[in-house]
Design a protein around this motif. Structure first.
Motif, PDB file in Angstrom:
ATOM      1  N   UNK A  94       0.861  -1.190  -0.106  1.00  0.00           N
ATOM      2  CA  UNK A  94       0.067   0.027   0.041  1.00  0.00           C
ATOM      3  C   UNK A  94       0.965   1.368   0.065  1.00  0.00           C
ATOM      4  N   UNK A  95       1.948   1.144   0.778  1.00  0.00           N
ATOM      5  CA  UNK A  95       2.700   2.430   1.005  1.00  0.00           C
ATOM      6  C   UNK A  95       3.585   2.696  -0.519  1.00  0.00           C
ATOM      7  N   UNK A  96       3.902   1.458  -1.094  1.00  0.00           N
ATOM      8  CA  UNK A  96       4.629   1.628  -2.277  1.00  0.00           C
ATOM      9  C   UNK A  96       3.615   2.163  -3.469  1.00  0.00           C
ATOM     10  N   UNK A  97       2.409   1.633  -3.441  1.00  0.00           N
ATOM     11  CA  UNK A  97       1.496   2.230  -4.509  1.00  0.00           C
ATOM     12  C   UNK A  97       1.003   3.636  -4.214  1.00  0.00           C
ATOM     13  N   UNK A  98       1.279   3.873  -2.759  1.00  0.00           N
ATOM     14  CA  UNK A  98       0.848   5.371  -2.629  1.00  0.00           C
ATOM     15  C   UNK A  98       2.200   6.130  -2.991  1.00  0.00           C
ATOM     16  N   UNK A  99       3.370   5.824  -2.754  1.00  0.00           N
ATOM     17  CA  UNK A  99       4.472   6.482  -3.382  1.00  0.00           C
ATOM     18  C   UNK A  99       4.485   6.316  -5.169  1.00  0.00           C
ATOM     19  N   UNK A 100       4.064   5.313  -5.701  1.00  0.00           N
ATOM     20  CA  UNK A 100       3.903   5.451  -7.002  1.00  0.00           C
ATOM     21  C   UNK A 100       2.926   6.450  -7.589  1.00  0.00           C
ATOM     22  N   UNK A 101       1.760   6.962  -6.525  1.00  0.00           N
ATOM     23  CA  UNK A 101       0.874   7.525  -7.042  1.00  0.00           C
ATOM     24  C   UNK A 101       1.398   9.065  -6.862  1.00  0.00           C
ATOM     25  N   UNK A 102       2.326   9.235  -5.751  1.00  0.00           N
ATOM     26  CA  UNK A 102       2.745  10.594  -5.684  1.00  0.00           C
ATOM     27  C   UNK A 102       3.726  11.116  -6.754  1.00  0.00           C
ATOM     28  N   UNK A 103       4.580  10.021  -6.958  1.00  0.00           N
ATOM     29  CA  UNK A 103       5.629  10.157  -8.129  1.00  0.00           C
ATOM     30  C   UNK A 103       4.672  10.452  -9.442  1.00  0.00           C
ATOM     31  N   UNK A 104       3.686   9.816  -9.699  1.00  0.00           N
ATOM     32  CA  UNK A 104       2.985  10.111 -11.009  1.00  0.00           C
ATOM     33  C   UNK A 104       2.594  11.350 -11.127  1.00  0.00           C
ATOM     34  N   UNK A 105       1.882  11.817  -9.971  1.00  0.00           N
ATOM     35  CA  UNK A 105       1.546  13.366  -9.740  1.00  0.00           C
ATOM     36  C   UNK A 105       2.577  14.069 -10.167  1.00  0.00           C
ATOM     37  N   UNK A 106       3.788  14.131  -9.414  1.00  0.00           N
ATOM     38  CA  UNK A 106       4.778  14.984  -9.840  1.00  0.00           C
ATOM     39  C   UNK A 106       5.372  14.905 -11.321  1.00  0.00           C
ATOM     40  N   UNK A 107       5.373  13.678 -11.871  1.00  0.00           N
ATOM     41  CA  UNK A 107       5.745  13.844 -13.084  1.00  0.00           C
ATOM     42  C   UNK A 107       4.721  14.332 -14.121  1.00  0.00           C
ATOM     43  N   UNK A 108       3.528  14.200 -13.703  1.00  0.00           N
ATOM     44  CA  UNK A 108       2.386  14.693 -14.694  1.00  0.00           C
ATOM     45  C   UNK A 108       2.722  16.406 -14.597  1.00  0.00           C
TER      46      UNK A 108
END
Length: 371
Positions: A94-108
């Protein structure tokens, strides 16, 4: 005759050095209990089982002293360790998924030339499940008066109430003396002004003396706890009465109760594979269970809320306030949303679920435990 494995063979299978195994032996963490014909130490099946637990906890970041306490607990058997390890791994996922989501938002954001603030840059490092979904809670997660009435009725005449896993404060009765605990800083920060005082604490370790409250309540949160039974017992310890809104995932055919899990998101069942049975939770605190029907126009945007309003599940802001979608991952979410969208457009959903049109409320597995 029981097979025994040499130190070298165990090191090879476990992917660790012989030196590591010798160190565990020296400090009493895992001591081989058998001997080969030549007199060398060897590992029995029980030794291997204990080593497996030690290595698993170590790879999750636990220190040797913590591991020794965990594997040395006489009240915890191999099954309990596996369940605990599974819960810890799901939490890491869950933590990893949340980190990926945060990274995706920053990349976007960066791709669009949007300036990223220092707070946003640091978000991925501290992201947790509720921190990832918590920002959307105030938009869709509100107190539904019909569900609230059932919860508050179960509280009876309790005047002092502890709300465990309190989130943003939904369902806290305004006519009682409420204390709240919530581990997520993001959720605590969104509690409206005037709500009950809220401290950072987890259900499994409540910082209160025995019988400190008339009642303890927990609403739609138990499935996020690392050790649900331990958390429920803590609630029982600190309060005279316990009221918990949870979910029954053991009744035969339970996934077919809700068209979303039946037809579009079978992965939901995997999320609850290690979740305690309703009977097990009830037995742990001496509770009885009441069904909690979900109104067709439920004001609380929980996972089952839109059972008669399927188009809502196509809205990203609605899904973001439901932890289920973060936990199943983006591929399952995208597939489910795409399939549902197609079926709504073609009329297939309406044909499959025409029996729902005239229902005012539905039993979708929500249960209120009252002890």
């Amino acid at each position: 005759m029981e097979e025994h494995l040499t130190v070298g063979r165990v090191a090879e299978l476990a992917g660790v050095s012989v030196r590591t195994l010798h160190h565990y032996d020296e400090i009493g963490l895992v001591r081989p209990s058998a001997r080969t014909a030549a007199g060398y130490r060897a590992y029995s099946a029980g030794d291997v089982e204990r080593l497996r637990e030690v290595l698993a906890y170590r790879r999750l970041g636990f220190g040797l002293r913590e591991v020794a306490d965990l594997v040395g607990d006489p009240s915890t058997d191999a099954v309990a360790h596996l369940r605990r390890l599974r819960g810890l791994l799901l939490d890491r996922r869950d933590h990893a998924d949340a980190m990926v989501a945060a990274i995706d938002r920053e990349l976007e954001a960066r791709a669009k030339g949007v300036k990223v603030t220092p707070e946003e840059q640091l978000e991925m490092l501290g992201a947790r499940l509720y921190d990832a979904i918590g920002g959307a809670y105030t938009a869709t997660r509100r107190t539904d008066p019909r569900i609230a009435a059932q919860i508050w009725d179960a509280l009876g005449d309790a005047q002092t109430v502890l709300n465990v896993g309190a989130g943003t404060g939904s369902y806290e009765p305004c006519d009682r003396d409420v204390t709240a605990v919530e581990p997520s800083a993001v959720m605590r920060a969104q509690r409206p002004a005037g709500t009950a005082p809220c401290m950072a604490a987890a259900a499994e370790s409540l910082p209160f003396a025995d019988r400190s409250f008339d009642a303890a309540m927990a609403v739609s949160t138990v499935h996020h706890w690392r050790e649900p039974i331990a958390g429920l017992r803590e609630m029982r310890r600190v309060a005279h009465r316990v009221v918990v809104l949870t979910f029954d995932a053991c009744e035969p055919g339970w996934q077919d109760r809700f068209w979303l899990t039946r037809d579009y998101l079978p992965e939901f069942g995997d999320l609850l594979a290690s979740f305690p049975s309703l009977d097990g939770m009830a037995d742990a605190i001496g509770a009885r269970a009441e069904p909690v029907p979900v109104p067709w126009d439920c004001a609380d945007g929980l996972f089952e809320a839109y059972w008669r309003r399927p188009g809502a599940y196509l809205e990203d802001h609605v899904r973001r306030a439901m932890s289920v979608w973060t936990r199943v991952g983006p591929k399952a979410e995208q597939r489910a949303v795409r399939s549902l969208s197609d079926d709504l457009a073609s009329g297939r959903w309406a044909e499959r679920n025409r029996d729902l049109a005239d229902l005012d409320a539905a039993d979708l597995g929500l249960r209120l435990l009252i002890a």
